[in-house]
Design an enzyme around this catalytic site. Structure first.
Site, PDB file in Angstrom:
ATOM      1  N   HIS A 162      -6.818  -5.824   2.657  1.00  0.00           N
ATOM      2  CA  HIS A 162      -6.298  -7.147   3.043  1.00  0.00           C
ATOM      3  C   HIS A 162      -5.097  -7.558   2.197  1.00  0.00           C
ATOM      4  O   HIS A 162      -4.356  -8.467   2.572  1.00  0.00           O
ATOM      5  CB  HIS A 162      -7.404  -8.202   2.903  1.00  0.00           C
ATOM      6  CG  HIS A 162      -8.489  -8.039   3.931  1.00  0.00           C
ATOM      7  ND1 HIS A 162      -8.600  -8.873   5.020  1.00  0.00           N
ATOM      8  CD2 HIS A 162      -9.468  -7.123   4.061  1.00  0.00           C
ATOM      9  CE1 HIS A 162      -9.628  -8.482   5.764  1.00  0.00           C
ATOM     10  NE2 HIS A 162     -10.175  -7.421   5.205  1.00  0.00           N
ATOM     11  N   ASP A 370       1.867 -11.945  -0.815  1.00  0.00           N
ATOM     12  CA  ASP A 370       0.594 -12.187  -0.127  1.00  0.00           C
ATOM     13  C   ASP A 370       0.420 -11.115   0.938  1.00  0.00           C
ATOM     14  O   ASP A 370       1.379 -10.798   1.655  1.00  0.00           O
ATOM     15  CB  ASP A 370       0.635 -13.574   0.546  1.00  0.00           C
ATOM     16  CG  ASP A 370      -0.743 -14.222   0.617  1.00  0.00           C
ATOM     17  OD1 ASP A 370      -1.739 -13.483   0.686  1.00  0.00           O
ATOM     18  OD2 ASP A 370      -0.812 -15.471   0.612  1.00  0.00           O
TER      19      ASP A 370
END
Ligand code: ADP
Ligand code: F6P
Length: 479
Positions: A162, A370
């Site tokens: 992720h 991110d």
């Protein structure tokens, strides 16, 4: 032991054991992108979710959530420190996020990380039917694919990262780089948020393991490991429906009254993490106030920063610095009953987040790095009327998809200031066009599409993907 044909293995269960009051067990939804994303697709799926319940000591037995079984993995205090706070969140997390804080290489943590990964692999092996698919999630469990393959060669094994996968020159700093790479490549399919990650892994595998291959497949020990990009997303129908609920609308209306009915509202929602760029954002906002380019009587900022990893030193220091800075800004620019920034260091339920998204004229999502950033996509899903502006960091995975956001380099504070002003002053017709395009994109590429694409790529047949609830069924369930 009951077994499933689909097993998901993630560090956290979708519920956090917030226990301990009078021995009572209280469960709450875990904050964070992974739990939000997977819960949407799994809570209606006959599967087993293997994960940690958030507490220390023996694991409690947990009731099923509909057809989903929860299989808790226990952690001792020492394991929590060495595996979760140590190797996962003080070594891998900063290294994988461009080393925006220096990674800590503590030799004591590795053995604990490996032992805990083995325990997760054993729990997954016990929970899987013969020939089942096991889908391992994220950097906490990077050794699990290979450990699981040794325990259960009959399984189909997927791995999804992720967070970003770093460039080779950063990964090469890791003392245990070869084992970590080999562990992840124990999977049949390794998924990433961005294609660049697959490229980085192919390069590293060639260098460290002497493999051959390309960005979509690596030949290792006579086995083909497929790799690819599968950008994670959100449950768009769920957030859109939530934001349209009359109670959420009236809460949003009340928030606007409380914040100042004539003010523009600038919102940020983050886990309190140094990768999220909160300090850079506060600097930009404070300089705009200092220079008189925005005024407290016209604009108000709301910064939600949910506590995260609070026992890790870097996170404690960050919280202190942010709270001091918010205090300084309010002290210098606020007026009686009229702060420049509302700072909320607390978890919110989904409906309250939807109301905040509804209230925000400008949503500022400016991480320094991110993997994806689901908050940005949640804001877009909540703006069904095509109003509002999204300011988005170029360094969030979401930037590759949300091209119509006001994109910005968060390290460039002057650029950030100008972009904030542009978003605040934008023409409503331009905002509507941008928001509409972004909503169309996420509607097509939502969490159901993500899981369907990944699982179809894993089993080639579409059989696994058919086990998942269809979006319509997801929409029909209570929020
Ligand atoms: P990360 O995975 O790094 O935390 P994401 O933006 O991808 O970042 O995901 C954050 C998730 O956590 C989102 O689904 C968001 O709604 C949720 N979240 C963020 N802040 C809060 C909060 N204060 N309370 C509850 N959930 C939150
Ligand atoms: O997205 C990265 C991630 O580590 C997820 O695995 C997790 O959902 C989220 O951040 C929250 O972190 P933590 O589980 O440490 O609270």
């Amino acid at each position: 032991m009951r077994q499933s044909s689909l097993v998901v293995v993630a560090n956290r269960l979708p519920l956090d054991d917030n226990a301990a009051r009078d021995g009572a067990c209280e469960w709450r939804r875990s904050p964070g992108g992974l739990a939000s994303a997977l819960r949407s697709i799994l809570e209606q799926t006959p599967a087993t979710w293997v994960g940690w319940g958030g507490g220390i000591g023996p694991a409690r037995q947990l009731p099923d959530v509909g057809p989903l079984r929860l299989r808790p993995v226990a952690l001792t205090a020492d394991e929590l420190q060495g595996y979760y706070e140590g190797f996962a969140n003080s070594t891998l997390w900063p290294l994988y996020h461009d080393a925006v804080e220096p990674p800590v290489f503590d030799r004591g943590w590795w053995e604990t990380y490996r032992a805990v990964n083995r325990r997760f692999a054993e729990a997954a092996a016990e929970s899987a039917e013969p020939g089942a698919a096991v889908w391992v999630q994220d950097y906490h469990l990077q050794l699990v694919p290979q450990l699981l393959r040794e325990l259960r060669p009959d399984l189909l094994i997927g791995f999804f990262l992720h967070v970003p996968f770093p460039p080779p020159e950063l990964f090469m700093q890791l003392p245990r780089r070869t084992e970590l790479l080999r562990g992840m490549l124990g999977a049949d399919l390794v998924g990433f948020q961005r294609p660049q990650a697959a490229h980085n892994v192919a390069q590293l595998a060639a260098k460290l393991l002497g493999t051959q291959g390309a960005d979509d497949a690596i030949l290792l020990d006579g086995r083909v490991v497929r790799t690819g990009a599968f950008p994670v997303s959100i449950d768009v129908p769920e957030m859109t429906a939530l934001a349209a609920q009359p109670s959420v609308r009236s809460h949003a209306h009340q928030l606007r009254q409380d914040l100042g009915p004539h003010k523009r509202v600038v919102l940020s929602v983050d886990r309190l993490d140094y990768t999220k760029g909160i300090e850079h954002r506060l600097t930009a906002y404070s300089e705009l106030l200092r220079d008189g380019r925005i005024k407290v009587r016209d604009v108000v900022m709301v910064q939600v920063a949910v506590p995260s990893r609070e026992r890790v030193e870097n996170y404690r220091g960050l919280r202190d610095r942010i709270e001091r800075e918010v205090g300084r800004i309010n002290g210098e620019y606020g007026r009686v009953g009229e702060p420049a920034i509302h700072y909320l260091n607390q978890p919110f339920d989904r409906a309250d987040l939807a109301a905040l998204y509804q209230t925000a004229d400008v949503m500022v999502v400016t991480p320094l790095r991110d993997g994806m950033n689901l908050v940005a996509k949640e804001y877009v899903a909540a703006r069904a009327e095509d109003t509002g502006a999204l300011v988005l960091s170029e360094f969030a995975g979401a930037a590759a998809e949300l091209e119509d956001a006001f994109q910005v380099n968060p390290h460039d504070v002057d650029g950030l200031k100008e972009t904030l002003l542009r978003a605040l002053d934008a023409d409503p017709a331009d905002l509507a066009r941008r928001m509409h395009a972004m909503r169309e994109h996420i509607t097509e590429h939502d969490i159901h599409a993500w899981a369907g694409d990944y699982l179809t790529s894993l089993d080639h047949s579409g059989g696994l993907a058919r086990v998942l609830p269809r979006p319509k069924e997801a929409l029909a369930r209570p929020s």
